[in-house]
Design an enzyme around this catalytic site. Structure first.
Site, PDB file in Angstrom:
ATOM      1  N   TYR A 233       0.835  -1.062   0.014  1.00  0.00           N
ATOM      2  CA  TYR A 233       0.039  -0.090   0.097  1.00  0.00           C
ATOM      3  C   TYR A 233       0.849   1.297   0.021  1.00  0.00           C
ATOM      4  O   TYR A 233       0.665   2.073  -0.740  1.00  0.00           O
ATOM      5  CB  TYR A 233      -0.846  -0.005   1.211  1.00  0.00           C
ATOM      6  CG  TYR A 233      -1.895   1.214   1.393  1.00  0.00           C
ATOM      7  CD1 TYR A 233      -2.802   1.312   0.398  1.00  0.00           C
ATOM      8  CD2 TYR A 233      -1.620   2.090   2.448  1.00  0.00           C
ATOM      9  CE1 TYR A 233      -3.699   2.515   0.581  1.00  0.00           C
ATOM     10  CE2 TYR A 233      -2.431   3.112   2.406  1.00  0.00           C
ATOM     11  CZ  TYR A 233      -3.562   3.633   1.555  1.00  0.00           C
ATOM     12  OH  TYR A 233      -4.166   4.675   1.637  1.00  0.00           O
ATOM     13  N   LYS A 237       1.335   4.224  -3.205  1.00  0.00           N
ATOM     14  CA  LYS A 237       0.878   5.718  -2.734  1.00  0.00           C
ATOM     15  C   LYS A 237       2.290   6.612  -2.751  1.00  0.00           C
ATOM     16  O   LYS A 237       2.202   7.691  -3.258  1.00  0.00           O
ATOM     17  CB  LYS A 237       0.481   5.639  -0.978  1.00  0.00           C
ATOM     18  CG  LYS A 237      -0.812   5.306  -0.756  1.00  0.00           C
ATOM     19  CD  LYS A 237      -1.973   5.870  -1.811  1.00  0.00           C
ATOM     20  CE  LYS A 237      -3.287   5.016  -1.849  1.00  0.00           C
ATOM     21  NZ  LYS A 237      -4.305   5.839  -2.764  1.00  0.00           N
ATOM     22  N   THR A 270     -13.992   4.675   5.963  1.00  0.00           N
ATOM     23  CA  THR A 270     -14.694   4.056   4.932  1.00  0.00           C
ATOM     24  C   THR A 270     -14.285   2.561   5.043  1.00  0.00           C
ATOM     25  O   THR A 270     -13.623   2.076   5.592  1.00  0.00           O
ATOM     26  CB  THR A 270     -14.250   4.612   3.569  1.00  0.00           C
ATOM     27  OG1 THR A 270     -12.689   4.442   3.299  1.00  0.00           O
ATOM     28  CG2 THR A 270     -14.133   6.291   3.462  1.00  0.00           C
TER      29      THR A 270
END
Length: 354
Positions: A233, A237, A270
């Site tokens: 991840y 990014k 989220t």
């Protein structure tokens, strides 16, 4: 005795906080994985503090822009849904790239009050992790429009189990970075066509403060030899940050009126956290994290705010400049990875849209 009780209580609280905020549901197995977890814990605390301290400046002013065309990936849930809502409130034509357009249309009908807007919403099929799908999506836009004013690369995944796409790319790298990088290349002619000296077109890359602990593993970009969801991840990014900065340099050299901005939306509640341990305590996220609406403000600010007109290569957090990884400030580091990504996708002349 008193101090023993206090120390034990604090230890239990810290241990519980660590356990329920891990990037994965499993316990780290190696010292390297423990270090990764500690880094994310530290970043998470800093992110929450920053979101709290800057909550008063995390604001965006919406204004009518009926002549502008916006493209956004993954706009049918989370912060993407609220970004679409704000762009429609500006009376824009908004093209949303989603896996299931019909299902997305139903979501928009039940969550967005279209009567308050003169904007137009178009849903098109897109799997941003598939380069074939990205090319098909971009071609549809080219066939229907002669310009694109805003491109918001929002779709993403986080801390997902290991998976390789049909085209041979690790899922975080493909979804969070590579598909969006290709989309920028394919839509660049339309972005250049929309840009004017007084009002540039904009590309907004929704990234994360996780880039601060990211590193590009050139020798094993897909994590075939060793895979960690947190590493995958943060690498994806950081990739967004590096290409944001170099692409702006390329565009400035061409004197193109396009500005590229990377944004950290904040620590937002989220379903991106579905693979993390935080799902065990749902109230924790709702209590401490931003709402999707609050998380949508910085991406929209980056897309439309006149205050940053002409200021490309920015990294924003809570509608202000954020801390960027030191190595990403070096032009040669950004250029090296930019060329690496072009080679992966066999792009010879970035931005020609072919």
């Amino acid at each position: 005795m008193f101090f023993t009780i206090i120390f034990t209580t604090l230890f239990v609280l810290v241990a519980c906080a660590f356990w329920f905020t891990k990037t994965t549901k499993e316990l780290p197995k190696t010292w390297y994985e423990w270090k990764t977890e500690f880094r994310y814990q530290y970043l998470g605390i800093l992110g929450l503090v920053d979101d709290f301290k800057r909550r008063s400046v995390n604001r965006v002013e919406l204004y009518k822009q009926p002549d502008r065309i916006a493209v956004i990936t993954g706009g049918n849930r989370g912060i993407g849904l609220r970004i679409v809502e704000k762009l429609l409130a500006c009376d824009m034509t908004v093209i949303v790239g989603v896996r299931d357009p019909k299902a997305a249309e139903q979501i928009f009908k039940t969550t967005i009050n279209a009567d308050k807007s003169d904007g137009k919403l178009i849903c098109e099929e897109l799997d941003v992790g598939s380069m074939k799908s990205v090319r098909h999506f971009a071609q549809k836009i080219k066939d229907k429009f002669n310009k694109v004013d805003l491109l918001i690369n929002n779709a993403g995944i986080m801390f997902a189990p290991y998976k390789i796409s049909s085209e041979g790319y690790e899922s975080h790298f493909a979804v969070n970075f590579l598909g969006h990088f290709l989309l920028q290349h394919l839509l660049m002619p339309l972005l250049k066509a929309a840009g004017k000296e007084e009002k540039r077109s904009r590309i907004v890359n929704v990234t994360s403060c996780a880039h601060l602990v990211g590193r590009i593993n050139y020798k094993d970009i897909n994590g075939e030899k060793y895979y960690s969801p947190g590493d995958a991840y943060s690498q994806s990014k950081l990739a967004q940050i590096l290409t944001t900065r170099h692409l702006q340099q390329v565009l400035d050299n061409e004197k193109a009126y396009v500005q590229v901005i990377a944004v950290h939306p904040g620590v937002v509640d989220t379903d991106l956290f579905e693979h993390s341990a935080t799902t065990a305590v749902p109230w924790f996220n709702k209590l401490l994290f931003k709402t999707p609406e609050q998380g949508s403000r910085t991406p929209v600010y980056a897309a439309i705010s006149p205050r940053i007109e002409g200021q490309g290569a920015l990294y924003l957090s809570n509608c202000r400049k954020g801390a960027i990884k030191r190595s990403a400030l070096k032009a040669e580091v950004c250029e090296k990875f930019f060329k690496f990504a072009c080679d992966l996708l066999k792009i010879e002349d970035f931005g020609l849209g072919k």
